[in-house]
Design a protein around this motif. Structure first.
Motif, PDB file in Angstrom:
ATOM      1  N   GLU A 289       6.125 -20.290  -6.328  1.00 18.20           N
ATOM      2  CA  GLU A 289       5.808 -18.955  -6.703  1.00 18.20           C
ATOM      3  C   GLU A 289       6.089 -18.654  -8.155  1.00 18.20           C
ATOM      4  O   GLU A 289       5.598 -18.266  -8.952  1.00 18.20           O
ATOM      5  CB  GLU A 289       5.901 -17.836  -5.711  1.00 18.20           C
ATOM      6  CG  GLU A 289       5.333 -16.517  -6.198  1.00 18.20           C
ATOM      7  CD  GLU A 289       5.219 -15.214  -5.241  1.00 18.20           C
ATOM      8  OE1 GLU A 289       4.758 -14.226  -5.488  1.00 18.20           O
ATOM      9  OE2 GLU A 289       5.981 -15.434  -4.273  1.00 18.20           O
TER      10      GLU A 289
ATOM     11  N   LEU B 247       0.976 -12.232  -0.213  1.00 25.67           N
ATOM     12  CA  LEU B 247       0.097 -11.389  -1.411  1.00 25.67           C
ATOM     13  C   LEU B 247      -0.764 -10.358  -0.931  1.00 25.67           C
ATOM     14  O   LEU B 247      -1.340  -9.621  -1.725  1.00 25.67           O
ATOM     15  CB  LEU B 247      -0.159 -12.167  -2.383  1.00 25.67           C
ATOM     16  CG  LEU B 247       0.888 -13.174  -3.205  1.00 25.67           C
ATOM     17  CD1 LEU B 247       0.125 -13.900  -4.278  1.00 25.67           C
ATOM     18  CD2 LEU B 247       1.823 -12.076  -4.046  1.00 25.67           C
TER      19      LEU B 247
ATOM     20  N   ARG C 228      -1.729  -6.858  -2.313  1.00 21.69           N
ATOM     21  CA  ARG C 228      -1.142  -6.857  -3.723  1.00 21.69           C
ATOM     22  C   ARG C 228      -2.523  -6.876  -4.612  1.00 21.69           C
ATOM     23  O   ARG C 228      -3.415  -7.439  -4.379  1.00 21.69           O
ATOM     24  CB  ARG C 228      -0.231  -7.931  -4.095  1.00 21.69           C
ATOM     25  CG  ARG C 228       0.865  -8.087  -3.144  1.00 21.69           C
ATOM     26  CD  ARG C 228       1.956  -6.753  -3.156  1.00 21.69           C
ATOM     27  NE  ARG C 228       2.271  -6.423  -4.622  1.00 21.69           N
ATOM     28  CZ  ARG C 228       3.062  -5.432  -4.857  1.00 21.69           C
ATOM     29  NH1 ARG C 228       3.286  -4.430  -4.181  1.00 21.69           N
ATOM     30  NH2 ARG C 228       3.440  -5.293  -6.012  1.00 21.69           N
TER      31      ARG C 228
ATOM     32  N   ASP D  53      -3.492 -12.160  -6.986  1.00 18.06           N
ATOM     33  CA  ASP D  53      -3.589 -13.192  -5.855  1.00 18.06           C
ATOM     34  C   ASP D  53      -3.315 -14.645  -6.552  1.00 18.06           C
ATOM     35  O   ASP D  53      -3.130 -14.653  -7.740  1.00 18.06           O
ATOM     36  CB  ASP D  53      -4.976 -13.332  -5.201  1.00 18.06           C
ATOM     37  CG  ASP D  53      -5.012 -14.224  -4.186  1.00 18.06           C
ATOM     38  OD1 ASP D  53      -4.077 -14.538  -3.434  1.00 18.06           O
ATOM     39  OD2 ASP D  53      -6.200 -14.260  -3.250  1.00 18.06           O
TER      40      ASP D  53
ATOM     41  N   HIS E 250      -1.818 -17.556 -10.836  1.00 18.49           N
ATOM     42  CA  HIS E 250      -1.689 -15.948 -10.534  1.00 18.49           C
ATOM     43  C   HIS E 250      -2.919 -15.208 -11.229  1.00 18.49           C
ATOM     44  O   HIS E 250      -3.162 -15.149 -12.679  1.00 18.49           O
ATOM     45  CB  HIS E 250      -0.581 -15.225 -10.848  1.00 18.49           C
ATOM     46  CG  HIS E 250       0.649 -15.660  -9.785  1.00 18.49           C
ATOM     47  ND1 HIS E 250       0.501 -15.088  -8.508  1.00 18.49           N
ATOM     48  CD2 HIS E 250       1.760 -16.253  -9.873  1.00 18.49           C
ATOM     49  CE1 HIS E 250       1.459 -15.521  -7.884  1.00 18.49           C
ATOM     50  NE2 HIS E 250       2.384 -16.171  -8.829  1.00 18.49           N
TER      51      HIS E 250
END
Length: 246
Positions: free
Chosen positions: A41, A77, A80, A83, A93
């Motif tokens: 990530e 995620l 959020r 994604d 992202h």
């Protein structure tokens, strides 16, 4: 922060820059998986372009499933406003479409892959659509397809937006350049590869897209003339179509 492996500690004591411990065998399985997730990530977050599988393989164990790591990150995620999306041959992202209006309100434009595509006129999008489906294709073939000349200016706009590039020379008199879409095209339209384009025949069968509908678009008459597509063009970018298909 995960504890350093014995190998990394020894390298540090010797005054050498420690190599990245990919396997993390000193960690219990759950902590090891969590560290791999964090590495993946963080790497994608820090990158300005989609991060490929090959790049991510450098930071995790050799038997680690990158797809399962991505799935677990995406699960975290949920809820959020952004994604982790598979796009242009890698992962990136991206903010969720539901927040496009908020971003536009804050900055006056969207911030993301569709910004360049949103600046294109209807005429330019129609020509880009034809190139996407029928690439590699020459300017003369595009002009024949639409029944009116497609100007170098229009092609120049698509090139300037990064949506297309020169493909291989066509096996025709004068060896004109063909045009193909780019990875920026994939990113702008949220496609992982060209295989993600909607099936043209299926769209035709559903009455959603046809050559006639493309031809009905307002394509302006060309401003510059006729033959010799290759004059003044840049060299072809070898393998660009194959890259988008892989």
């Amino acid at each position: 922060m995960a504890p350093r492996s014995p190998e990394a500690r020894r390298e540090n004591e010797d005054g050498q820059r420690p190599l990245l411990d990919r396997e993390l065998n000193h960690l219990p399985p759950e902590a090891r998986w969590r560290e791999w997730m964090s590495r993946v990530e963080a790497t994608i977050f820090a990158a300005s372009e989609p991060v490929t599988r090959g790049v991510l393989a450098r930071i995790v164990g050799k038997n680690c499933s990158i797809d399962l790591l991505i799935d677990d990150i995406r699960e975290e995620l949920r809820g959020r406003p952004y994604d982790l999306i598979s796009v242009a041959g890698g992962w990136k992202h991206l903010t969720r479409p539901a927040y496009a209006d908020a971003i536009r309100g804050a900055f006056g434009t969207t911030v993301g892959g569709d910004e360049k595509a949103g600046d294109l006129s209807q005429s330019e999008v129609l020509v880009l659509t034809a190139i996407a489906y029928f690439q590699p294709i020459t300017r003369a073939e595009l002009s024949s397809f639409f029944g009116k000349e497609i100007s170098r200016d229009l092609i120049g706009v698509l090139r300037g937006a990064g949506m297309i590039a020169s493909g291989p020379r066509a096996p025709q008199p004068g060896a004109p350049y063909t045009y193909v879409t780019t990875k920026d095209f994939l990113l702008a339209f949220g496609l992982d590869t060209l295989r993600d384009l909607p099936d043209f025949e299926a769209l035709e069968d559903a009455g959603l897209l046809s050559k006639e509908k493309l031809l009905a678009g307002d394509i302006p008459a060309g401003l510059t003339g006729g033959e010799g597509d290759g004059d003044g063009e840049e060299e072809a970018e070898d393998g660009i179509v194959e890259d988008q298909l892989s």
